[in-house]
Design a protein around this motif. Structure first.
Motif, mmCIF file in Angstrom:
data_model
loop_
_atom_site.group_PDB
_atom_site.id
_atom_site.type_symbol
_atom_site.label_atom_id
_atom_site.label_comp_id
_atom_site.label_asym_id
_atom_site.label_seq_id
_atom_site.Cartn_x
_atom_site.Cartn_y
_atom_site.Cartn_z
ATOM 1 N N GLY A 212 24.799 45.712 -39.702
ATOM 2 C CA GLY A 212 24.016 46.249 -38.575
ATOM 3 C C GLY A 212 24.315 45.457 -37.310
ATOM 4 N N PRO A 215 20.688 44.608 -31.937
ATOM 5 C CA PRO A 215 20.320 43.276 -31.439
ATOM 6 C C PRO A 215 19.929 42.277 -32.544
ATOM 7 C CG PRO A 215 19.175 44.996 -30.220
ATOM 8 C CD PRO A 215 19.887 45.676 -31.329
ATOM 9 N N THR A 216 19.264 42.750 -33.631
ATOM 10 C CA THR A 216 18.866 41.820 -34.698
ATOM 11 C C THR A 216 20.101 41.197 -35.345
ATOM 12 O OG1 THR A 216 16.918 43.177 -35.157
ATOM 13 C CG2 THR A 216 17.535 41.605 -36.847
ATOM 14 N N GLU A 249 29.394 47.048 -38.630
ATOM 15 C CA GLU A 249 28.652 48.042 -37.855
ATOM 16 C C GLU A 249 29.295 49.420 -38.056
ATOM 17 O OE1 GLU A 249 25.844 48.511 -35.834
ATOM 18 O OE2 GLU A 249 26.681 50.526 -35.734
ATOM 19 N N ALA A 250 28.439 50.418 -38.295
ATOM 20 C CA ALA A 250 28.957 51.764 -38.568
ATOM 21 C C ALA A 250 29.507 52.449 -37.306
ATOM 22 C CB ALA A 250 27.848 52.620 -39.173
ATOM 23 N N VAL A 283 28.628 50.639 -44.599
ATOM 24 C CA VAL A 283 28.378 50.069 -45.930
ATOM 25 C C VAL A 283 27.827 51.166 -46.828
ATOM 26 C CG1 VAL A 283 27.002 48.408 -47.223
ATOM 27 C CG2 VAL A 283 28.028 47.747 -45.057
ATOM 28 N N GLY A 317 17.945 48.507 -38.800
ATOM 29 C CA GLY A 317 16.902 49.233 -38.060
ATOM 30 C C GLY A 317 15.670 49.566 -38.880
ATOM 31 N N PRO A 368 12.064 51.508 -30.207
ATOM 32 C CA PRO A 368 11.052 50.697 -30.903
ATOM 33 C C PRO A 368 11.199 49.214 -30.553
ATOM 34 C CG PRO A 368 12.819 51.300 -32.411
ATOM 35 C CD PRO A 368 13.165 51.901 -31.088
ATOM 36 N N LEU A 442 17.435 41.827 -23.346
ATOM 37 C CA LEU A 442 18.056 40.506 -23.427
ATOM 38 C C LEU A 442 18.486 40.246 -24.862
ATOM 39 C CD1 LEU A 442 15.391 38.297 -21.634
ATOM 40 C CD2 LEU A 442 17.791 38.390 -21.014
HETATM 41 P P1 NAI Z 1 19.080 48.946 -34.578
HETATM 42 O O1 NAI Z 1 18.577 50.249 -35.043
HETATM 43 O O2 NAI Z 1 19.064 48.630 -33.126
HETATM 44 O O3 NAI Z 1 20.579 48.719 -35.079
HETATM 45 C C1 NAI Z 1 20.958 48.948 -36.425
HETATM 46 C C2 NAI Z 1 22.455 49.147 -36.481
HETATM 47 O O4 NAI Z 1 22.834 49.248 -37.841
HETATM 48 C C3 NAI Z 1 22.898 50.431 -35.791
HETATM 49 O O5 NAI Z 1 23.819 50.103 -34.770
HETATM 50 C C4 NAI Z 1 23.519 51.252 -36.911
HETATM 51 O O6 NAI Z 1 24.656 51.955 -36.489
HETATM 52 C C5 NAI Z 1 23.887 50.184 -37.931
HETATM 53 N N1 NAI Z 1 23.945 50.721 -39.315
HETATM 54 C C6 NAI Z 1 23.064 51.540 -39.911
HETATM 55 N N2 NAI Z 1 23.468 51.793 -41.185
HETATM 56 C C7 NAI Z 1 24.614 51.116 -41.392
HETATM 57 C C8 NAI Z 1 25.481 50.971 -42.504
HETATM 58 N N3 NAI Z 1 25.264 51.566 -43.669
HETATM 59 N N4 NAI Z 1 26.579 50.197 -42.361
HETATM 60 C C9 NAI Z 1 26.824 49.559 -41.194
HETATM 61 N N5 NAI Z 1 26.029 49.643 -40.110
HETATM 62 C C10 NAI Z 1 24.931 50.415 -40.211
HETATM 63 O O7 NAI Z 1 18.243 47.847 -35.430
HETATM 64 P P2 NAI Z 1 17.767 46.382 -35.047
HETATM 65 O O8 NAI Z 1 18.872 45.573 -34.488
HETATM 66 O O9 NAI Z 1 17.073 45.858 -36.244
HETATM 67 O O10 NAI Z 1 16.704 46.628 -33.897
HETATM 68 C C11 NAI Z 1 15.505 47.376 -34.150
HETATM 69 C C12 NAI Z 1 14.753 47.561 -32.839
HETATM 70 O O11 NAI Z 1 14.291 46.290 -32.376
HETATM 71 C C13 NAI Z 1 15.630 48.136 -31.739
HETATM 72 O O12 NAI Z 1 14.879 49.010 -30.943
HETATM 73 C C14 NAI Z 1 16.018 46.921 -30.919
HETATM 74 O O13 NAI Z 1 16.236 47.238 -29.561
HETATM 75 C C15 NAI Z 1 14.810 46.004 -31.094
HETATM 76 N N6 NAI Z 1 15.284 44.619 -31.012
HETATM 77 C C16 NAI Z 1 15.482 44.114 -29.758
HETATM 78 C C17 NAI Z 1 15.981 42.830 -29.611
HETATM 79 C C18 NAI Z 1 16.251 42.326 -28.237
HETATM 80 O O14 NAI Z 1 15.955 42.996 -27.275
HETATM 81 N N7 NAI Z 1 16.818 41.138 -28.111
HETATM 82 C C19 NAI Z 1 16.262 41.957 -30.780
HETATM 83 C C20 NAI Z 1 16.038 42.618 -32.046
HETATM 84 C C21 NAI Z 1 15.562 43.896 -32.143
#
Ligand code: NAI
Ligand code: FAD
Length: 506
Positions: A212, A215-216, A249-250, A283, A317, A368, A442
């Protein structure tokens, strides 16, 4: 002479700052007595103690309702600094704020139950809750009736039903997840350093895979590489050349929600940091030692890749929580909603009465994020405060109107008062719908660099690098929940810089 005055001024402002903090600490330790809940008032039940619910609680005038908070977590968690806890840059307690402390600061006391909501019955207006903690009493499951309900239960980790993910990977959403990852990193390193370990096994154990590229995943990969470069490499040099971080990343690039130049900057920084990025790689299966993925080449050809790993962090996500899914299945108007509870512009859950939703469990047309959840919580606090004021004014107007005939000599004065209340009522009732104001995004990307897409005078400014990292630090420090959290985080930053991160495995 000017210098002397500047010194005096600086000294005085420092003194004023310390006095201000001291006064805040004193007030926290010696809070005013609270008004007891009034059972004759409406019962407002709030589910969750995350960004949405706690922002609501902070601004809610709790004396207007009989407030009950229910959450399996008796603390608020400052998630933006959670990735730093996985490597010990920040200690987990520094970003937690006990909910009891938050509630103690309210004017009227609020009841808190540490429990998980398992179902909501909108017809009977009750929430079913159960105690899922380790210690159980005779009573472990019960119902809580409500007049008004706010759902802020967040979301769970998405796995898309991919085999092996739940059994073998670590997630990164809660404090327990960060502690788990921290333990696992050191377990991998110590096991790799075990006597006579084969080179292939060292390679596997020292391979940290992150799935994934949101950002996380990106922030975690950056923190992990820092941990390795700054500490592990120095303290366990015999296996240091085998340490690798891979981000899968997908989509065609990481950080899809950031601007193009920041995506390029992140990818080139990762290359310098020797973090391998595999984009367009999906994956499909996870086993206890490998990740199996399907990669799409530039010409569209598909190739299966197997990544042996020691640590696997799954960050793909959000998914809808069971309690939310259950509620959605009971409401016909939610039939077409997939990603959470569809809400209207006042955050009322579509197809219900007296139920609102905030944060990651609500679908209001925004990403979210903590930013959205906290603005929704603030908005709802204003709305609920206004609703209580409206009811109080309407009842005053009713009372005065009924006395009009009884006191003929006082008619002019009573009419004037009614008019005044009606004027106040019109002003209060004029609540504009929820409008999200985006302040920017950020993300920390490792080696003391960060990327920022910031909104500036209605425009967008993209920044990256060392200075942005300082901005990232100061922004998150100022956003921390309390002065206590801020001081602890500063202390952790200084401690890990001066003495290195703690490599002991708890
Ligand atoms: P996300 O939904 O933003 O990203 C998940 C990523 O995993 C996607 O790019 C997707 O294409 C990829 N993915 C999904 N299935 C996959 C697979 N089978 N194989 C490979 N890649 C795959 O999730 P995240 O990062 O957990 O963030 C969740 C929410 O929290 C978002 O809205 C994000 O903006 C927010 N967040 C913001 C942060 C910041 O502003 N610094 C930090 C962490 C989270
Ligand atoms: P949460 O904060 O997740 O809170 C949900 C609450 O509900 C919790 O208290 C939980 O215990 C409780 N709960 C769960 N199930 C139940 C139940 N059945 N009954 C009752 N209570 C329940 N966003 C940003 O804007 N900027 C960032 O820098 C950022 N960094 C992040 C870093 C990480 C590692 C993660 C995982 C997320 C990050 N986010 C960030 C996203 C942000 O944390 C979420 O969008 C935000 O937490 C959502 O707030 P919420 O109140 O909806 O849910």
């Amino acid at each position: 002479r000017t210098l002397r005055w500047a010194w005096r001024l600086g000294y005085l402002s420092a003194l004023a700052g310390v006095a201000y903090i001291g006064y805040g600490v004193y007030q926290d330790r010696h809070p005013e007595p609270q008004i007891e809940p009034d059972p004759t008032k409406k019962t407002l039940v709030i589910l969750g103690t995350g960004w949405g619910s706690v922002s609501l609680l902070k601004r809610l005038d709790t004396e207007n309702y009989n407030v009950i908070v229910i959450s399996p977590r008796n603390y608020f968690l400052f998630t933006p600094l959670l990735p730093s806890c996985t490597t010990g840059t920040i200690e987990h307690r520094s970003i937690m704020e006990p909910i009891r402390t938050i509630l103690r600061a309210k004017k009227a006391s609020v009841r808190f139950y540490e429990a998980e909501a398992s179902s909501i019955d909108p017809d009977r207006k009750v929430v079913r809750i159960f105690d899922n903690s380790e210690v159980k009493g005779d009573m472990t499951e019960t119902e809580v009736p409500y007049d008004m309900l706010v759902i802020g239960v967040g979301a769970e980790n998405a796995t898309f039903g991919i085999p092996g993910v739940r059994e073998h990977s670590c997630f990164l959403k809660e404090i327990g997840d960060a502690q788990n990852i921290r333990k696992r990193i050191m377990d991998c390193v110590e096991t790799a350093a075990f006597k006579d370990q084969s080179p292939e096994e060292i390679d596997r154990l020292m391979h940290m895979v992150v799935v994934g590229g949101g950002p996380t995943g990106v922030e975690f990969a950056g923190e992990l590489q820092d941990f390795f470069e700054e500490d592990i490499k120095k303290l366990v040099p015999e296996i240091s050349d085998r340490f690798r971080v891979t981000l899968i990343e997908a989509l065609p690039n990481v950080l899809p929600s950031f601007s193009k130049q920041l995506i390029e900057y992140t990818e080139s920084t990762f290359k310098e940091e020797k973090i391998n990025i595999h984009t367009k790689t999906m994956v499909q299966k996870v086993t206890d030692k490998t990740v199996e993925a399907l990669a799409t080449g530039p010409d569209g050809t598909k190739e299966k890749i197997v990544f042996p790993y020691g640590l696997l962090v799954w960050a793909t996500g959000n998914a809808v929580r069971p309690v939310v899914k259950d509620l959605m299945s009971r409401i016909p108007a939610q039939k077409n909603s997939r990603r959470g509870l569809a809400v209207n512009e006042y955050l009322v859950v579509q197809g219900t009465r007296d139920i609102w939703a905030v944060g990651d469990c609500a679908v209001a047309g925004y990403a979210p994020t903590a930013q959205v959840a906290s603005q929704e919580g603030n908005f709802l606090a204003r709305l609920l405060n206004n609703m209580a004021k409206t009811e109080a004014l309407e009842s005053k107007i009713r009372e005065l109107s009924s006395t009009l005939n009884l006191e003929p000599g006082n008619t002019a004065e009573i009419s004037r008062q009614i008019e005044e209340y009606e004027r106040q009522l019109r002003r209060i009732k004029d609540v504009k719908p929820f409008h999200y104001s985006h302040q920017g995004s950020l993300a920390y990307i490792g080696s003391e660099k960060a990327v920022a897409d910031v909104t500036w005078f209605n425009g967008n400014v993209a920044a990256a690098g060392g200075l942005t990292y300082l901005f990232w630090r100061s922004a998150y420090l100022s956003m921390c929940f309390s002065t206590r959290n801020r001081l602890l985080v500063i202390n952790d930053w200084i401690k890990s810089k001066a003495f290195g991160r703690d490599l002991s495995r708890e």
